[in-house]
Design an enzyme around this catalytic site. Sequence first.
Site, PDB file in Angstrom:
ATOM      1  N   SER A   1      43.799   1.147  26.871  1.00  0.00           N
ATOM      2  CA  SER A   1      43.087   0.042  27.511  1.00  0.00           C
ATOM      3  C   SER A   1      43.070  -1.184  26.615  1.00  0.00           C
ATOM      4  CB  SER A   1      41.642   0.467  27.831  1.00  0.00           C
ATOM      5  OG  SER A   1      40.957   0.788  26.622  1.00  0.00           O
ATOM      6  N   ASN A   2      43.881  -1.150  25.526  1.00  0.00           N
ATOM      7  CA  ASN A   2      43.838  -2.230  24.543  1.00  0.00           C
ATOM      8  C   ASN A   2      45.075  -3.116  24.581  1.00  0.00           C
ATOM      9  OD1 ASN A   2      41.363  -1.250  23.422  1.00  0.00           O
ATOM     10  ND2 ASN A   2      42.533   0.340  22.351  1.00  0.00           N
TER      11      ASN A   2
ATOM     12  N   HIS B   1      47.994   0.742  19.834  1.00  0.00           N
ATOM     13  CA  HIS B   1      49.375   1.031  20.204  1.00  0.00           C
ATOM     14  C   HIS B   1      49.543   2.081  21.294  1.00  0.00           C
ATOM     15  CE1 HIS B   1      49.691  -0.254  15.810  1.00  0.00           C
ATOM     16  NE2 HIS B   1      50.146  -1.259  16.526  1.00  0.00           N
TER      17      HIS B   1
ATOM     18  N   ALA C   1      44.825   9.453  20.374  1.00  0.00           N
ATOM     19  CA  ALA C   1      44.451  10.835  20.680  1.00  0.00           C
ATOM     20  C   ALA C   1      45.639  11.667  21.106  1.00  0.00           C
ATOM     21  CB  ALA C   1      43.382  10.841  21.768  1.00  0.00           C
TER      22      ALA C   1
ATOM     23  N   SER D   1      49.405   4.663  10.824  1.00  0.00           N
ATOM     24  CA  SER D   1      48.426   5.406  10.025  1.00  0.00           C
ATOM     25  C   SER D   1      47.243   4.535   9.587  1.00  0.00           C
ATOM     26  CB  SER D   1      49.098   6.014   8.794  1.00  0.00           C
ATOM     27  OG  SER D   1      49.632   4.998   7.971  1.00  0.00           O
TER      28      SER D   1
ATOM     29  N   GLU E   1      68.511  -8.285 -23.767  1.00  0.00           N
ATOM     30  CA  GLU E   1      68.099  -6.957 -24.239  1.00  0.00           C
ATOM     31  C   GLU E   1      69.059  -6.510 -25.339  1.00  0.00           C
ATOM     32  OE1 GLU E   1      67.379  -2.436 -22.458  1.00  0.00           O
ATOM     33  OE2 GLU E   1      67.774  -4.094 -21.092  1.00  0.00           O
TER      34      GLU E   1
ATOM     35  N   ASP F   1      69.307  -5.122 -18.889  1.00  0.00           N
ATOM     36  CA  ASP F   1      70.079  -4.128 -18.147  1.00  0.00           C
ATOM     37  C   ASP F   1      69.446  -3.903 -16.789  1.00  0.00           C
ATOM     38  OD1 ASP F   1      71.642  -3.898 -20.386  1.00  0.00           O
ATOM     39  OD2 ASP F   1      70.711  -2.053 -21.097  1.00  0.00           O
TER      40      ASP F   1
ATOM     41  N   TYR G   1      75.652  19.295 -38.930  1.00  0.00           N
ATOM     42  CA  TYR G   1      75.779  20.476 -39.773  1.00  0.00           C
ATOM     43  C   TYR G   1      75.457  21.784 -39.051  1.00  0.00           C
ATOM     44  CZ  TYR G   1      75.659  16.999 -43.532  1.00  0.00           C
ATOM     45  OH  TYR G   1      75.921  15.934 -44.343  1.00  0.00           O
TER      46      TYR G   1
END
EC number: 5.6.2.2
Length: 1236
Positions: free
Chosen positions: A125-126, A139, A143, A355, A440, A517, A775
Amino acid sequence: MTYASKYKKLTPIDHVLLRPEMYVGSIETQPTPMYIFDPEKGRMVWETMRVNQGLLKIVDEILLNAADNINNSKGSVRQTYISIHISDTGEITVENDGAGLPIVRSREHKMYIPEMVFGHLLTSSNYNNDSTSTTAGRHGYGAKLTNILSTKFSVVCRTDGRESHMSWTDHMRMATAPRVNRVDPKEKSVTRVKFMPDYAHFGFPNASISLDMKRVLHKRIMDLAAMFSKIEVRLNNVPFGFRTFTDYARLYSLPGLDGSMPPEPFVYTSPNGSVAYVPQLTQSPKRIVGVVNGVVTYNGGTHCNAAMDILDSCLDSLSKNFKKNGKVVDTNRVQRHFTVLVFLIQTQPKFDSQSKARLVSTVTMPRMPKNTLEKYLERMPFLEAHVNSMDDQLANELNKEIGAGRRLSSKTLISAITKLVDATSSQPDGRNIRTLIITEGDSAKALALNSLSSEQKKYCGVFPLRGKLLNVRNKNLKRLKTCKGLQDLFLSLGLELGKEYRSPAELRYQRLLVMTDQDADGSHIKGLVINAFESLWPKLLQNNPGYISLFSTPIVKIKVSGKSKEVIAFHSFRDFHRWQRAHPSARYTAKYYKGLGTSTTAEGKEYFADMEKNIMQLTVDARDHQLLDSVFDAAEVEWRKEWMTKANAFQGEVDIDRSKKTLTIPEFVHKEMVHFALVGNARAIPHCVDGLKPSQRKILWAMLRRHNSEASKVAQLSGYISEASAFHHGEASLQETIVKMAQNFTGGNNINLLVPEGQFGSRQQLGNDHAAPRYIFTKLSRFGRLLFPEEDDPLLDYMDEEGTFVEPHHYVPILPMLLCNGAVGIGFGFATTIPSFHPLDVSAAVRAMINGESAKQVVRNLVPWAVGFQGTVRRGPDNEFIAVGKYTAHPNGRFHISEIPWMTSIEAFRLHISSLASADVVQRIADYSGANHIDIDLIVRDGSLTTWAECETDLALAQRIYINGTVFSPTGTLSPIDSDLSPVLQWHYDRRLDLYKRRRTRKIGLMKMDLARLQSTRKFVEHFRQGQIDFLNATDDTLHKTCVKLGLVRVDESFDYILKKPITFFTRTSTEKLQADIAKTQAQIEELKRTTPVKMWLTELDKFDKTFQEYERVLINSIQKEQRSSSITGGVELPALRQPLLMLGASAKGATAYRVHACQYEKPPPSKRRPGESVGGARPSDSAARTVGKRLVGSRSEFKNKKPMSRKNNVKVSLSTRVAQXPGAQLGRLLPHVLM
């Protein structure tokens, strides 16, 4: 599979089920720091809860429907309550009165309105875009998403004398026919929604709601009650009853360390909402609770930013007043004393996704008198602690040291800063911006100098950053004194500390161009530079967009095959991957540029030929200060944890749109700086399943791949591993990791995956005393393929590095190696400290889980241990353990120490004893310790060390073991597990068992293929021997058709495995062997079908246990051989034995294993004494044999009366226990009774 079959079209319901994260957020349960209500304390507490955002959202959708009805219930029909009930099984009911839905049929859609609203997507209803609407729904999903993600869903609606009933099952696919009845028109309107979420779909193991989620929902409903305090909101028939918003805000007040309570919250309420600033007496990370029209915005949004702006503005005004008096307010730290609550009613709110975790629309904040909040802030008791004297004196001293603020000539400047190559022109020419390029390192400096044209060098200087830049957040000038790189940079630019710059015109350079980099470390350097300038000279960046600019170079170049030989450069992996998807059949060669040193001088000239094309300008506004503060301020640990927890751990690319010419601070932080943070955590935090970090995994993969039995020099091996696994960092760090993986001294690795041949370090310095990599030699240890079986390799998921598959994302060893070897790491916002456990204990724990025990039951009985340790580990408070060395007390203050905690090096212990000698506590030291054993005699001053507790503390013989775990979960997300190691066991168990199932299926399939090949070969041979195939006169085509006609199987799309056999293959002997091979293969298939995955696992565990027992025996013998055969005789030894291995499960033969440290006595114990009972006056014999780590195995009946799962049944030496536990027991009184 054909290409067409790959493409599918889903129904809307199936799409929601397959991709729920698009609609309700992630359905994976994640640890999330948040406020939660503690009923015992009667207030909110900040805790890490295991939250399933998807489940929370579907419940929220029904709650918001009930809340939206408040706005619809106007006039004579008012809503008075919202009632929520959560049953023990997890079924949820939400009921409300008020206007309710009309129970009429829609003429257009031929169905009742409740059926449309709850059972058909995209109904709402929106949709009228009412400018005055304050509902949360927008939207048309709401529910319906709850219905789809539930196993059953029912609705009862009563309105205007009619009542409808309807229910759905099978994820909204099956619906009952609406049942509409007449009721008394005087009955109140009611809407009741009852649903059972599909807990299995949300990943809940017992198909029911967890305790954490119940607590999260309880807090969510409290927020709803605070938002709509004029109606009664109750949970399980208990109303919350917030009379005012202030009642709710008081729940966030936290008492100080001394128990005192902070001042009352500052609360301002207006018709469109309430804002509260809740003061705390101690600092904490900035925490904001935001609610809009009943929607809890867990990720904040514009309303939260607006509330913080109000607080910032008031604090700035306050700071100006203090500045007049020569003082400064540290506003950032004052902010950390407040929890901010923002509860707003907004018209047509817009969120970032379905969400609704973040509000993105413009908000109208309640208009509060500004001076009211300022006066409130002035009364805060903690304000004085953050009002300091100005840093002018320190800034002036530092300015003098570095020469800032002085106009230096180019010659003088170069002599002061030898690395600076200054621009040749002293003034900008009006057409070109005078730019300082910072690189760098020296190699990138060389690239820039070789690439700049003579004209460009007139207005471009180059300065290499060397060493590690420091974080100088909060104007930490004392720390800045130690950072030569930043000092030289500021001097090169002509910047003066403590001075406010609004324009770069007065500086030596009008632009700072950062050239690093394109990897994660480069992102970190950019972040530190931006942080330093925004912290010290914020107005300079805010008023001059592009003062700091970033130079972008390609990260990938491809050369397309074909006549064109086209070369395409990509500045981000995102663009490269997009091109790959658009050209799936293209043939090309790729070159990856992980460092600027990879670029040639010719390529560098290409970069600078159109210099401005490769530059992105950084824009900064005042609000960015708070975001950078969260990233770089040491106190904002919790914020960084939340930031990292939400990010994908294996995000492999920087997601900045390089086609844009401007870059905001939020874009840089959330799309590039986050990449460094993720990579930094990936390097430092181990994976829960294999317990390895990426560099360790690369080494293991290369060694398993090498299949060599000969040892190689570590220095040479690092080169091979670096090339084979595409390792992009220094070989020195790789060599160090190789050395650590081979260390097997007590306190090193419990399971060394590499063999140490040479001096790989010892307990003397905990491995830091190893020889140089050139070594020493190493190779794969015998445990390599025992723990990582070769049959697993084809089933692992491998990484794609520069177009080549290298090591897997993670291995799945037969044991959780994280528990066997432990792990220590410090990442970005996260750290992990997990001790090692005895591998045979871990093996027993896995067996117990196989036998049906839960991970929580099993992990409760694991005790940290280092193989070869001869002391004791006992439990301490709060999930801690205490490792205690082994020592013997003798007459006249003599002590013999034969073990120390394995976390302490022998050198550190020797240094501690020496300090006691300097303090005249120890009078004589005789050290006979070797590389891997402890043997020290001491004589202490008379009257010193009079209790066992003093011995342990003063001699540093006891050390606490903490467990504070953070790991990467199987899905690659950061998961803080704190001191609970059961998730590690469970994750490993699930993955390993699944791998055995897949391995068994694959092996059966391969053996069936072998069987089919053998049977086809036999069939061909039989036809040949019977003369039905004229092999000599047949053509290749004829033979191929014959094979097809006979129905023989193809191998690699051909019959060469038959047709290219030698003639001897067709003899009777070969035929008989072929028949035997077929029978053998058939028997193996049947045997494998009878073998369960669990049996496969137990078989491999048995092999490992047997091998490790032999390894441990040899290791302990080698340690004991180094020890002296005799020392000071006589004395009381504490502790004499380790607590026993608790029974964790039965072996394959039905026997139960225990590990006991035995102790023998000079006087034989009474004949009726059972093991573990009191020993009277008997004393341990130093010459008696002691077995360490001895494995005693007996039948289950022999131990049926023991209860090893209980901590109360631990075997102890009663003499030592009694002496240690005697209150205030003094050796002077006790020794005469036990010594001769």
